[in-house]
Design an enzyme around this catalytic site. Sequence first.
Site, PDB file in Angstrom:
ATOM      1  N   HIS A  33       3.806  -0.490   1.297  1.00 55.72           N
ATOM      2  CA  HIS A  33       2.677   0.322   1.732  1.00 55.72           C
ATOM      3  C   HIS A  33       1.395  -0.477   1.569  1.00 55.72           C
ATOM      4  CE1 HIS A  33       4.723   4.545   1.425  1.00 55.72           C
ATOM      5  NE2 HIS A  33       4.952   3.939   2.574  1.00 55.72           N
ATOM      6  N   ASP A  62      -1.611  -0.061   0.447  1.00 50.84           N
ATOM      7  CA  ASP A  62      -2.438  -0.113  -0.755  1.00 50.84           C
ATOM      8  C   ASP A  62      -1.820  -0.971  -1.856  1.00 50.84           C
ATOM      9  OD1 ASP A  62      -0.436   1.852  -0.948  1.00 50.84           O
ATOM     10  OD2 ASP A  62      -1.551   3.051  -2.393  1.00 50.84           O
TER      11      ASP A  62
END
Length: 304
Positions: A63, A65
């Site tokens: 992901h 982040d």
Amino acid sequence: MLDVCLLGTSGMMPMPGRALTALMTRYNGSSLLIDCGEGTQVRIRERGWSMHDIDVICITHVHGDHISGLPGLLLSMGNAERKEPLHLIGPRGVRKVVESLLIIAPGLPFDIQYTELTEKRHSLTLNGYELQAFRVKHTVTCYGYSQLIHRAGRFDVERAKQQQIPIRAWNRLQKGEDVELDGHIYTPDMVLGPTRKGLKVTYCTDTRPIPDIAENAVGADLFICEGMYGDSQMKGKACENQHMMFQEAAMLAKKAGVSELWLTHYSPSLIRPEEYMDEVREIFPAAKPGKDRKTKVLEFEQDD
């Protein structure tokens, strides 16, 4: 001695004073980075640590982040004339993702060696420590990591002398190696006492609480665990998006018998994590809210 720095504590998006998720450790001249969210290389510089010594990077999952800071970090390492190869570890498919990101950081002057995780648990020996990866429960394949520094027993000089073991073999025996000299084979058990307590750090984020997390964190000197939400009213959202509550992280820490818990990976809506810590400490007293650049030095227990 193991230096640990929680570089970033934000989940989903960076916030003022709170960079995205990353953890860095230093041991014996080697640095390990787990996750590399946006702002990671800035936090490394702010802490006064060097990016040049990073030789292993672990990615929990792909992901944005947790991986968005990687191209800039690698480009900075390349611009600093790094030549040594870098070992990058992550779930299956991480190589394809990283190579796609590196379109904006072409021509790195060092090689990247990939290890893609496919099993529920993996163990690797790197740079004098053991790295254990374990699968957790998120919306995509995600792993937690434990870094273990094992410590052999004390070298017994008197036993070595009594057995007439040559002094030139002592150093290798102390490192746990078998030694063959002048037709004789000497083994570490001939001169080493019982194994002594080492050091262990476990890092886990983006997951629901599952038994495997506590099992892999057992006995950790430091357990760094996701605490996406502190407000009990957010429990439904945590379950829906496969994240964890403060209180759930505390229960895992208690079950694992760790020495200390740091919470991390806060929701952008969580402005003051300290407000929820009284309830957390009722479950696990040695719990602390993580913050960017929070640092701890773990040291071996003193021998009697």
